[in-house]
Motif scaffolding. Structure first.
Motif, PDB file in Angstrom:
ATOM      1  N   ASN A 145       0.865  -1.195   0.000  1.00 37.92           N
ATOM      2  CA  ASN A 145       0.000   0.000   0.000  1.00 37.92           C
ATOM      3  C   ASN A 145       0.896   1.238   0.000  1.00 37.92           C
ATOM      4  OD1 ASN A 145       0.919   0.231   2.659  1.00 37.92           O
ATOM      5  ND2 ASN A 145      -0.905  -0.731   3.505  1.00 37.92           N
ATOM      6  N   THR A 146       0.289   2.426   0.049  1.00 34.19           N
ATOM      7  CA  THR A 146       1.077   3.660  -0.095  1.00 34.19           C
ATOM      8  C   THR A 146       2.186   3.748   0.955  1.00 34.19           C
ATOM      9  OG1 THR A 146      -0.869   4.743  -0.982  1.00 34.19           O
ATOM     10  CG2 THR A 146       0.881   6.174  -0.208  1.00 34.19           C
ATOM     11  N   GLU A 147       1.845   3.512   2.218  1.00 35.18           N
ATOM     12  CA  GLU A 147       2.840   3.639   3.293  1.00 35.18           C
ATOM     13  C   GLU A 147       3.925   2.564   3.154  1.00 35.18           C
ATOM     14  OE1 GLU A 147      -0.471   3.359   3.964  1.00 35.18           O
ATOM     15  OE2 GLU A 147      -0.935   5.461   4.378  1.00 35.18           O
ATOM     16  N   GLU A 149       4.880   1.006   0.403  1.00 33.57           N
ATOM     17  CA  GLU A 149       5.720   1.288  -0.763  1.00 33.57           C
ATOM     18  C   GLU A 149       6.719   2.404  -0.450  1.00 33.57           C
ATOM     19  OE1 GLU A 149       5.975  -0.142  -3.819  1.00 33.57           O
ATOM     20  OE2 GLU A 149       4.620  -1.691  -3.111  1.00 33.57           O
ATOM     21  N   ALA A 150       6.243   3.432   0.281  1.00 32.88           N
ATOM     22  CA  ALA A 150       7.148   4.525   0.643  1.00 32.88           C
ATOM     23  C   ALA A 150       8.240   4.028   1.578  1.00 32.88           C
ATOM     24  CB  ALA A 150       6.356   5.647   1.304  1.00 32.88           C
ATOM     25  N   THR A 153      10.734   2.273  -0.536  1.00 33.43           N
ATOM     26  CA  THR A 153      11.554   3.255  -1.253  1.00 33.43           C
ATOM     27  C   THR A 153      12.656   3.788  -0.347  1.00 33.43           C
ATOM     28  OG1 THR A 153       9.641   3.923  -2.540  1.00 33.43           O
ATOM     29  CG2 THR A 153      11.456   5.472  -2.476  1.00 33.43           C
TER      30      THR A 153
END
Lengths: 198, 283
Positions: A145-147, A149-150, A153
């Motif tokens: 999810n967004t968190e 994936e960040a 990264t």
């Protein structure tokens, strides 16, 4: 409102995640009708869970000893390290029976909106482990999810200059049992870019 | 059952029960909407990743008793994918969505200008052509203008005398002339006022021609100005990565006794250096 301790029990149960007032009432009356021996076992476990459970000093997983079962197991492949967000993710990967390496639990994901940055996660401990142990591959298994994936990264940026270390990410794509027409653009895009030859 | 359809940007997502989420969207016609997405956390959900933060979607809702329920979603712009691929852009996007959430207190109140600002800022971050730090500061300035708190830049915030002026006071609301200058005012270089003006009006050639030092000063002033007016600290702002060291003006604001009120944090918020300690350790 019920009288005294019954209402207290309903209130306490209602504070648990996912338990609404109706569910709390149903559980409370189930407990009232349960065999006292079963209640005694539940009491024992609740008492032990606060005192007996700690976090593994190496990987951060829940454990009954200073080192968890996986970190104590000498048959595990010490060159592979799987980085996950929560202890429940360790169990999810273990259920696959595909992974024989060890784990590192971050304790969450990078979420500025909730006030969680790199310093609130076990990133320093991860760097310390990579410096002290013979790890050749780090598998980033944060949530897709967004968190998550960040967080992946950030980890890639942090680890890419580590000498001799391979950093990989769990593949993402279409779930089994679904229809292609209902796949969202992000998932389908990932599945296309991560396609492989057969 | 009352159905309605609108386009919106996903600002936040909270877990609800076993597999649901409460999604906060800033929509074009209905302002801020909080709605339940049922089963969205399951891998077989028909919503998939469309309702992740920063997503720009076309959604259908039905009106519930307390919260509306999302029934269908189509992606308009998939901003999330490029944004989460760069940590600096992710932290800037988080600050943008948090600010938009804070500025829209009443649900259902249309906020078209803010919606256009948020989609424009997220699009700029997703495309990656501009410095994320400049995009964030431009968004802050224009969002404050939307809220009625735009800093005075070309005239004195107190007496309205046309500038250019050399002093800036967060508490007074912007630039100050020599006569009105208050005790806590800072004295940034003239280029800082030029950059503030350029960001407020979208003059990108001027903004992008500025030096990193001027951008740092502007970031400090804008962050202090925003948080002074919000009266609460933005949770995501301390995590925003800037490209260089903290602004000297930010230090002035934090140390002159005018911005030390815990309810009104100083400009040092949001000026984190790119390449935090972990990177230094790693290399």
């Amino acid at each position: 409102m019920y009288e005294g301790v019954v209402q207290d029990l309903i209130d306490e149960l209602g504070r648990l995640p996912g338990i609404g007032p109706k569910s709390a009432q149903r559980i409370a009356f189930h407990l009232l009708a349960t065999d006292p021996a079963d209640i005694g076992r539940l009491q024992d476990v609740l008492g032990k869970v606060r005192e007996g459970v700690q976090f593994c000093e190496i990987c951060g997983n829940v454990s009954e000893q200073e080192k968890c079962r996986i970190c104590r197991d000498s048959r595990r492949d010490t060159s592979l390290l799987c980085v996950v967000e929560e202890p429940k993710d360790v169990l999810a990967v273990e259920r696959t029976r595909e992974f024989r390496g060890r784990y590192h639990v971050l304790g969450g994901s990078l979420d500025p909106l909730s006030g969680v940055g790199p310093d609130q996660l076990r990133m320093r401990e991860l760097l310390a482990r990579l410096g002290a142990e013979e790890v050749s591959e780090v598998i980033i298994a944060t949530d897709p999810n967004t968190e998550g994936e960040a967080t992946a990264t950030y980890l890639v940026r942090m680890l890419r200059d580590f000498p001799g270390l391979r950093v990989t990410r769990l593949a993402s794509g279409l779930p089994m049992g679904g229809d292609l027409e209902f796949a969202d653009e992000l998932t389908l895009g990932r599945a296309l870019s991560g396609r492989r030859a057969l | 059952m009352s159905l309605y359809r609108d386009t919106g940007v996903v600002l936040r997502a909270h877990k609800l029960g076993e597999a649901d989420r409460i999604i906060t969207l800033l929509t074009r016609r209905h302002g801020k909407v909080r709605a339940v997405a049922k089963g969205v956390r399951r891998t077989t959900s028909r919503f998939g990743a469309r309702l992740e933060p920063f997503g720009h979607v076309d959604a259908q809702f039905y009106t519930g008793r307390t919260l509306d329920v999302i029934t269908q979603v189509e992606t308009v712009d998939a901003f999330a994918l490029p944004i989460v691929g760069d940590y600096q852009r992710y932290t800037a996007a988080s600050a943008i969505t948090e600010t938009a959430d804070r500025l829209t207190l009443d649900e259902g109140e249309p906020a078209l200008r803010l919606y256009l600002l948020v989609t424009g800022a997220l699009r700029a971050l997703a495309e990656g052509g501009r410095d994320p730090s400049l995009v964030l500061d431009a968004f802050f300035l224009r969002a404050m203008a939307f809220a009625g708190w735009a800093p005075a830049i070309t005239e004195c915030a107190r007496c309205g005398e046309p500038g250019p002026h050399r002093s800036f006071s967060v508490q007074s609301g912007g630039a100050q002339c020599g006569r009105c200058r208050s005790a806590g005012a800072v004295h940034p270089p003239a280029e800082v006022f030029l950059l503030l003006e350029a960001l407020l009006h979208g003059d990108w050639p001027v903004a992008e021609a500025t030096t990193q030092a001027v951008r740092r000063d502007v970031s400090g002033l804008v962050a202090a100005h925003l948080q002074w007016h919000l009266e609460r600290q933005l949770r995501s702002l301390p995590f925003v990565e800037r490209r260089a060291r903290e602004s000297p003006i930010a230090h002035q604001l934090g140390s002159d006794g005018t911005s030390t009120d815990p309810e009104v944090p100083g400009a040092t918020q949001g000026t984190r250096e790119r390449g935090v300690t972990h990177d230094a350790t790693a290399t």
